[in-house]
Design a protein around this motif. Structure first.
Motif, PDB file in Angstrom:
ATOM      1  N   THR A  30      12.615   2.397  10.086  1.00  0.00           N
ATOM      2  CA  THR A  30      13.544   1.339   9.673  1.00  0.00           C
ATOM      3  C   THR A  30      14.967   1.871   9.513  1.00  0.00           C
ATOM      4  O   THR A  30      15.904   1.084   9.352  1.00  0.00           O
ATOM      5  N   TYR A 139      12.157  -5.395  11.060  1.00  0.00           N
ATOM      6  CA  TYR A 139      11.794  -5.057   9.685  1.00  0.00           C
ATOM      7  C   TYR A 139      10.504  -5.756   9.274  1.00  0.00           C
ATOM      8  O   TYR A 139       9.605  -5.150   8.690  1.00  0.00           O
ATOM      9  N   SER A 140      10.394  -7.049   9.618  1.00  0.00           N
ATOM     10  CA  SER A 140       9.170  -7.767   9.284  1.00  0.00           C
ATOM     11  C   SER A 140       7.972  -7.197  10.029  1.00  0.00           C
ATOM     12  O   SER A 140       6.865  -7.143   9.491  1.00  0.00           O
ATOM     13  N   MET A 143       6.918  -4.043   8.233  1.00  0.00           N
ATOM     14  CA  MET A 143       6.245  -4.342   6.974  1.00  0.00           C
ATOM     15  C   MET A 143       4.842  -4.892   7.208  1.00  0.00           C
ATOM     16  O   MET A 143       3.909  -4.576   6.468  1.00  0.00           O
ATOM     17  N   THR A 159       5.505   0.130   1.009  1.00  0.00           N
ATOM     18  CA  THR A 159       6.534  -0.749   1.558  1.00  0.00           C
ATOM     19  C   THR A 159       7.902  -0.445   0.969  1.00  0.00           C
ATOM     20  O   THR A 159       8.922  -0.595   1.642  1.00  0.00           O
ATOM     21  N   SER A 163      11.600   0.450   2.755  1.00  0.00           N
ATOM     22  CA  SER A 163      12.897  -0.104   2.367  1.00  0.00           C
ATOM     23  C   SER A 163      13.883   1.015   2.071  1.00  0.00           C
ATOM     24  O   SER A 163      15.061   0.934   2.440  1.00  0.00           O
ATOM     25  N   ARG A 371       3.416 -10.275   2.659  1.00  0.00           N
ATOM     26  CA  ARG A 371       4.412  -9.941   1.654  1.00  0.00           C
ATOM     27  C   ARG A 371       4.629 -11.145   0.768  1.00  0.00           C
ATOM     28  O   ARG A 371       4.466 -12.283   1.163  1.00  0.00           O
TER      29      ARG A 371
END
Length: 407
Positions: A30, A139-140, A143, A159, A163, A371
């Motif tokens: 990320t 990003y999704s 995750m 997670t 970030s 999430r």
């Protein structure tokens, strides 16, 4: 005090966890997304001169391009979320990273306004649109992969590390921007010095692409039968879970506002307010990025221990209280006060963006975890995790995550 377990569906917990190597590669990758987008924002004044002719209008066009190309993020989110639900998480992560590598390399090679006039700006717009499309579901997607592949009692922490890794990308961006603007001056900066951070970004993206090629596929996706897979996951999500999408939109919207205003806009604000020079403001942004990285995993651990909702509420209240007051402090106070205000905003942004997302229950035995900003809906269409995560988040980021105008 024992850690509060993640409220996860029993079937999801039965899946084998991914190897630590695959989790580490996915979580650390990320860095690239946030490196590129924050790099563009931190180099606003340079890019305005190099591609849009400089001056007030050049700065306005630079920020408008940054905000306008966000229109491609929900488009990319819908595309990659759908594809990920159909062919797997790993192929999507490879495709998106390949496009990001191409976009950053092409940006570093662009001719300038001095060479080809307004066409330079048009080419920059095209590449920013390509980058926005490719990171729309990045990003999704990461995750989704991490939640599906991590152990239940560690999902918050895992997670949050992803970030934190994204904030490392922001730290690298602001640090290299500060070094670039400090080392290169005048014509050297505008002719070729600005290219260096983009070449570095392209090299990092290419390295990440190679590392991702060696990752495992999500165990949840692998164990799904063909009959369980929805042919139109995005359509099904919008039809059956509109409330979940809107909740995801709202929570992610506050995160976007907190991050982009508190972190991305702060250096530009301090420059335009006459408090700091271009390089000094970027060094202050570097300190703020470090604060974000330190707070992020702590927020993840706290959510694993005390629960998601209390941590969410705490950081939500802090975001509402500190935003205006910290900007007033930075505008009217001393250098130390400006630093303190930037660090507070950074800590709040880090806590919110790293807030661990709880998996949700599902009537399907093969439903992956979700999430928290996708809600606790009990009836979910099979194989729509990627579409569900991407739809609310990217739409909110597009609408509220664009830069605020300088004064």
């Amino acid at each position: 005090m024992a850690a509060i377990p993640v409220d996860a569906p029993r079937a999801l917990d039965a899946h084998r966890p991914l190897s630590k190597t695959s989790l580490a590669v996915a979580g650390s990758s990320t860095v690239i997304e946030w490196y590129d987008f924050t790099l563009y924002l931190y180099l606003t004044t340079v890019i305005s001169r190099v591609f849009f002719g400089g001056g007030t209008s050049g700065t306005a066009w630079t920020l408008l391009v940054f905000a306008g190309t966000y229109l491609m993020r929900p488009v990319g989110a819908a595309f990659f979320g759908h594809v990920g639900d159909r062919i797997g998480r790993k192929p999507v992560l490879l495709i998106s990273m390949a496009l990001m590598t191409l976009a950053m390399l092409a940006t570093a090679c662009l001719p300038t306004y001095a060479s080809i006039g307004p066409m330079a700006g048009y080419l920059m717009i095209a590449l920013r649109a390509l980058m926005a499309f490719s990171v729309g579901g990045e990003y999704s997607g990461v995750m989704t992969y991490l939640v599906e592949g991590s152990e239940p009692h560690r999902r918050g922490f895992v997670t949050s590390l992803a970030s934190a890794a994204s904030e490392i990308g922001g730290l690298l961006a602001v640090g290299l921007s500060a070094i670039t603007t400090s080392y290169f001056v005048g014509d050297d900066l505008d002719s070729w010095g600005w290219r260096v951070p983009f070449f570095i970004g392209a090299a990092m993206a290419a390295t990440t692409l190679f590392m991702r090629s060696r990752m495992e596929e999500s165990p949840v996706f692998e164990e799904e039968s063909e009959a369980d897979k929805s042919k139109n996951p995005l359509v099904e999500v919008l039809k059956t879970e509109p409330a979940a999408v809107w909740r995801g939109f709202a929570i992610s919207a506050l995160g976007s506002i907190t991050y982009y205003v508190g972190i991305g806009y702060a250096p530009t604000f301090l420059q335009s307010a006459g408090k700091f020079s271009e390089s000094d403001a970027l060094w202050l942004g570097t300190a703020a990025a470090i604060a974000v990285i330190l707070v992020t995993p702590l927020a993840g651990l706290a959510a694993d221990r005390f629960g998601r909702r209390p941590i969410l509420l705490i950081f939500g209240v802090l975001a509402a209280v500190t935003s205006l007051t910290m900007f007033q402090l930075m505008a009217n106070g001393s250098t130390g006060a400006a630093l303190a205000g930037a660090l507070v905003l950074a800590a709040v942004a880090g806590g919110w963006s790293a807030w661990p997302r709880r998996p949700s229950r599902s009537s399907s035995s093969r439903r992956p975890a979700c999430r928290a900003w996708r809600s606790d809906s009990r009836r979910r269409p099979p194989s729509s995790a990627g579409s569900r995560r991407s739809s609310g988040r990217s739409s909110s980021t597009r609408l509220v995550g664009h830069p605020r105008p300088a004064r």
